[in-house]
Structures are given as C-alpha cells and as structure tokens.
Design a protein around this motif. Structure first.
Motif, mmCIF file in Angstrom:
data_model
loop_
_atom_site.group_PDB
_atom_site.id
_atom_site.type_symbol
_atom_site.label_atom_id
_atom_site.label_comp_id
_atom_site.label_asym_id
_atom_site.label_seq_id
_atom_site.Cartn_x
_atom_site.Cartn_y
_atom_site.Cartn_z
ATOM 1 N N ARG A 110 0.839 -1.217 0.000
ATOM 2 C CA ARG A 110 0.000 0.000 0.000
ATOM 3 C C ARG A 110 0.865 1.254 0.000
ATOM 4 O O ARG A 110 0.560 2.239 -0.679
ATOM 5 N N ARG A 111 1.923 1.220 0.771
ATOM 6 C CA ARG A 111 2.792 2.406 0.840
ATOM 7 C C ARG A 111 3.512 2.651 -0.476
ATOM 8 O O ARG A 111 3.961 3.761 -0.751
ATOM 9 N N LEU A 112 3.617 1.619 -1.306
ATOM 10 C CA LEU A 112 4.291 1.759 -2.599
ATOM 11 C C LEU A 112 3.376 2.272 -3.706
ATOM 12 O O LEU A 112 3.866 2.654 -4.766
ATOM 13 N N ARG A 113 2.076 2.241 -3.484
ATOM 14 C CA ARG A 113 1.155 2.533 -4.588
ATOM 15 C C ARG A 113 1.409 3.909 -5.212
ATOM 16 O O ARG A 113 1.376 4.063 -6.434
ATOM 17 N N GLY A 114 1.625 4.918 -4.384
ATOM 18 C CA GLY A 114 1.886 6.245 -4.927
ATOM 19 C C GLY A 114 3.130 6.269 -5.791
ATOM 20 O O GLY A 114 3.159 6.892 -6.866
ATOM 21 N N ARG A 115 4.171 5.597 -5.339
ATOM 22 C CA ARG A 115 5.407 5.561 -6.100
ATOM 23 C C ARG A 115 5.232 4.781 -7.403
ATOM 24 O O ARG A 115 5.794 5.158 -8.446
ATOM 25 N N ILE A 116 4.451 3.694 -7.358
ATOM 26 C CA ILE A 116 4.166 2.940 -8.586
ATOM 27 C C ILE A 116 3.494 3.850 -9.604
ATOM 28 O O ILE A 116 3.823 3.839 -10.792
ATOM 29 N N GLY A 117 2.544 4.661 -9.137
ATOM 30 C CA GLY A 117 1.872 5.591 -10.042
ATOM 31 C C GLY A 117 2.834 6.591 -10.659
ATOM 32 O O GLY A 117 2.750 6.890 -11.863
ATOM 33 N N GLU A 118 3.766 7.121 -9.851
ATOM 34 C CA GLU A 118 4.752 8.067 -10.383
ATOM 35 C C GLU A 118 5.625 7.421 -11.447
ATOM 36 O O GLU A 118 5.908 8.018 -12.498
ATOM 37 N N LEU A 119 6.060 6.200 -11.180
ATOM 38 C CA LEU A 119 6.909 5.497 -12.138
ATOM 39 C C LEU A 119 6.154 5.196 -13.430
ATOM 40 O O LEU A 119 6.688 5.352 -14.535
ATOM 41 N N ALA A 120 4.888 4.779 -13.291
ATOM 42 C CA ALA A 120 4.069 4.505 -14.483
ATOM 43 C C ALA A 120 3.859 5.776 -15.296
ATOM 44 O O ALA A 120 3.944 5.762 -16.540
ATOM 45 N N ASP A 121 3.609 6.890 -14.611
ATOM 46 C CA ASP A 121 3.429 8.169 -15.321
ATOM 47 C C ASP A 121 4.680 8.540 -16.107
ATOM 48 O O ASP A 121 4.606 9.008 -17.255
ATOM 49 N N GLY A 122 5.838 8.320 -15.476
ATOM 50 C CA GLY A 122 7.089 8.657 -16.144
ATOM 51 C C GLY A 122 7.334 7.826 -17.395
ATOM 52 O O GLY A 122 7.901 8.326 -18.376
ATOM 53 N N LEU A 123 6.893 6.570 -17.382
ATOM 54 C CA LEU A 123 7.068 5.714 -18.558
ATOM 55 C C LEU A 123 6.044 6.010 -19.642
ATOM 56 O O LEU A 123 6.343 5.918 -20.838
ATOM 57 N N LEU A 124 4.831 6.382 -19.235
ATOM 58 C CA LEU A 124 3.763 6.614 -20.212
ATOM 59 C C LEU A 124 3.856 7.985 -20.884
ATOM 60 O O LEU A 124 3.397 8.145 -22.021
#
Length: 400
Positions: A110-124
């Motif tokens: 759960r604590r990683l979800r925000g960071r996962i979103g940031e990483l996905a945004d950077g790739l997309l």
C-alpha cells in the motif's frame, strides 16, 4: 496397459504451445483430467483437480535434488533453487513464509502505490507524446523492475547492473536445462548473492524503510531469519517480483489490442479495472504450470498415482476449463466470480500477489484514463521460455 486405453500425452516442446497453447489444453481436458507427461510424470488438466491438488498435503513442492541438478546443473544455481522458499515444504516453508511475510506485507505494498503511479506516469508520458510505444520494452518490462528495486531498497545507480543478472537468474528458475543458461545462471547467482549480502550488511548498520531492513527485524518468538536465508530469498523475490508482473502487463496490453471494446468499458467504468486485471490473469496466465511431487498415494481421474511421481499442474488449462468458467475463451473484464489459479494455491500461494495486482490496477487505470485508442503498430514477439510474456509489443496510442 494397452495403448488404446492410455490417456493422451502432453508434449511441452510442441511448437504450437508457444503462440497459443489453449487449443491443445482443450483437447487434453476433453480426454480427461489426467494425461501423460515425461518419464514418471503425469499432467493434470482440469480446474477442479488442479485447484484441489494445489492445496493437497499429499503433494510436495520440495523436489528431489536430482531434479534440480538435471535442470539447473550442479553449480551455484542448482544449490540456490534448493534453498529458496518456492521449493520448500513444511515445516521449513511455513517458517520461511511467516518471517518473509513480515517484510513483504500488504501494508508495504500500500505504501508503494503512490510511487508505482509516479513510475508509471514517467514511462507513459513519452509514449503518449509520441503516439506509440513498445508496450513490452517501454512499459511491461521496466516498471516491475523499478518497483521491486524500490521495494527491496536497491539504489537507482545500481539497477542497470542488477537487471541483466536477474534475467540470467530466471534461467535457473525456469529449469531450462540449457548449458549456456546454466553457466549464466551460476554467474548471476554468485553475483547477486554477493551484492544483496553487501546491501544487507549496510542495513544492519543503517536501517531504512525497505524490505531488507524489515527482514532483518522480522521475528517469530526467538526465531529470526539467517543472513543466508534473507539473501537467497530476496534474490529469488527480486526475480519473482518482476517477471510475473511483466507478463501480466504485457498480456494485458495484448488483450486490449485483441479486444478493442475492453478499453472503452474500462474508461466508462473505472471500477471494472480490478476485475479486468483478474481476467487478464485468468485468460492468459503468466505461469502456465506448477510442478509437484507425489509424497503419498493420490487418486486423479480414477488413477492412483504412486509416491515419487511428478505432477505437472496445468494452470493455463485449468483457467480455461469450461466446467468452471462459462465461455472460458472469451475475455470478460466484468467476469465474477473469477476463482482463477494463476497465483497458485494452498501454502504456496504467491507471496507477491498483492504487488502484482497493485501494479496491474495502476497501469490499466492510467491507460483507461489517458488513452482514447490503442492499436497494433507491428508484429508482436513472444518471449522464449515458459512464461507467457512478450519481448516486443509495438502499439499506436491516441491520447484521450
């Protein structure tokens, strides 16, 4: 036994399995829940039997040393696969899972979800600007590697050096038996053990909010993980934490290409994304089979299988069993219930399931919000090996 009464044989080297194994699975299921495999091996094809056997205490995941030596060789890789949680039975497996689970908890995900979103945004972002991407190389492969590095605590500057070793390690897990693969896997195991061991020593002195630090403090009564147990199982989790999710993201994107209406449904109803992720997992399971060892006599399809026999549980076939899933070849993002067995079952249920689901939900939510249309932009290329994944998946994107 007369040949006419023998069940059909499953050939894992059938070239047709690589692109589309499901017609083969359907023929095997039609013949019965059990078919022949290699020497001293049986293959289970139907859902009810596969689901039950995944939890059956008469079967074991701790395979004979000879099995690992034959597949991974006599070197460090063969030693490594015998030490990890994946190939342990109780009580060793129960102990390792309880202690490892303290570091790989739902709260950590759960604590990683925000960071996962940031990483996905950077790739997309560059893909949306360009109007195209390789969904395998530009998204499905790098994102899970970035995420598992964040989880474990691997510094960004080291990740480019760690990544190729993790791929080579996969050859040992895949049990390919390829001599070149064995040598690469041996080198990778030695390097990764040394690298993770060095990080672990640093965390003893200066803990951080990462998996390595949490595993150092994990405790059950007076029991703690040894340094060797942490190193080997973190090395395994590094590979397992990205390889299956890479497959999920790639096959999910391929599903969107093959079923154009699905993206529209997810855009109109974002609440469908979690069930769509489950359907991607069912429809084209990342891991198509699990191996178990018969430890006590067990009856499948009217045949009693003796101890010492190997069972190959066909996850991909079970997930398409028409006896359990109505119209199983249809991709239905709203399918419910969806009791697929893509994460296994019983005591060996995938420890990283919550992380894989989180990454899938975050990626496909963003695609639904930001992409108006997705279409093929070139021929896809399936990855070699047992996982259902892609090395190339070119797509054209029209931003929403």
């Amino acid at each position: 036994m007369e040949a006419a009464h023998l069940p059909p044989r499953f050939d894992p080297h059938d070239p047709g399995l690589h692109d589309d194994p499901y017609p083969v699975y359907a023929r095997l299921r039609e013949a019965g829940p059990l078919c022949r495999g290699g020497p001293a091996q049986w293959v289970v094809t139907r859902y009810d039997e596969v689901a039950a056997l995944l939890s059956d205490p008469r079967l074991g995941a701790e395979l004979p040393e000879a099995y690992h030596r034959l597949s991974a060789g006599p070197g460090p890789a063969g030693d490594f696969v015998q030490r990890i949680m994946l190939y342990k039975d109780r009580p060793a497996h129960v102990r390792l899972r309880r202690l490892m689970g303290q570091g790989f908890s739902p709260g950590a995900v759960r604590r990683l979800r925000g960071r996962i979103g940031e990483l996905a945004d950077g790739l997309l972002a560059p893909a949306l600007e360009a109007g195209r991407m390789d969904a395998a190389e530009d998204l499905a492969l790098p994102l899970p590697i970035m995420v598992v590095c964040e989880l474990i605590g691997i510094p960004p500057g080291d990740r480019a050096e760690v990544r190729p070793r993790a791929f080579d390690l996969g050859r040992a897990i895949a049990a390919s038996g390829d001599p070149a693969g064995r040598e690469a896997a041996d080198r990778a195991v030695v390097w990764l053990r040394d690298y993770i061991g060095g990080l672990l020593a640093e965390r003893r002195v200066k803990p951080r909010d990462d998996l390595l630090s949490r595993l150092l403090s994990a405790q059950e009564g007076d029991d703690r993980l040894t340094a060797g147990e942490i190193v080997d199982n973190v090395v395994f989790l590094f590979f397992a934490g990205f390889e299956t999710t890479t497959s999920l993201l790639g096959t999910g994107c391929a599903a969107l290409l093959g079923h154009p209406g699905v993206l529209d449904r997810l855009r109109d109803d974002p609440g469908l994304v979690p069930t769509a992720v489950e359907e991607f997992l069912r429809h084209d399971a990342p891991i198509q089979s699990r191996v178990r060892l018969v430890r006590e006599p067990v009856t499948v399809g009217g045949r009693t299988l003796r101890p010492g026999r190997m069972l190959l549980l066909l996850i991909g076939s079970a997930n398409r069993d028409e006896r359990r899933f109505p119209d199983p070849d249809r991709l239905d993002p709203a399918r419910s219930p969806n009791p697929h067995v893509s994460f296994g079952g019983g005591p060996h249920f995938c420890l990283g399931a919550a992380l894989a689901r989180a990454e899938g939900e975050i990626v496909f939510t963003r695609l639904a919000r930001r992409v108006a249309d997705i279409a093929p932009a070139g021929p896809p290329v399936r990855s070699p090996g047992p996982l259902r994944a892609f090395t190339r998946l070119p797509v054209a994107l029209r931003p929403a």
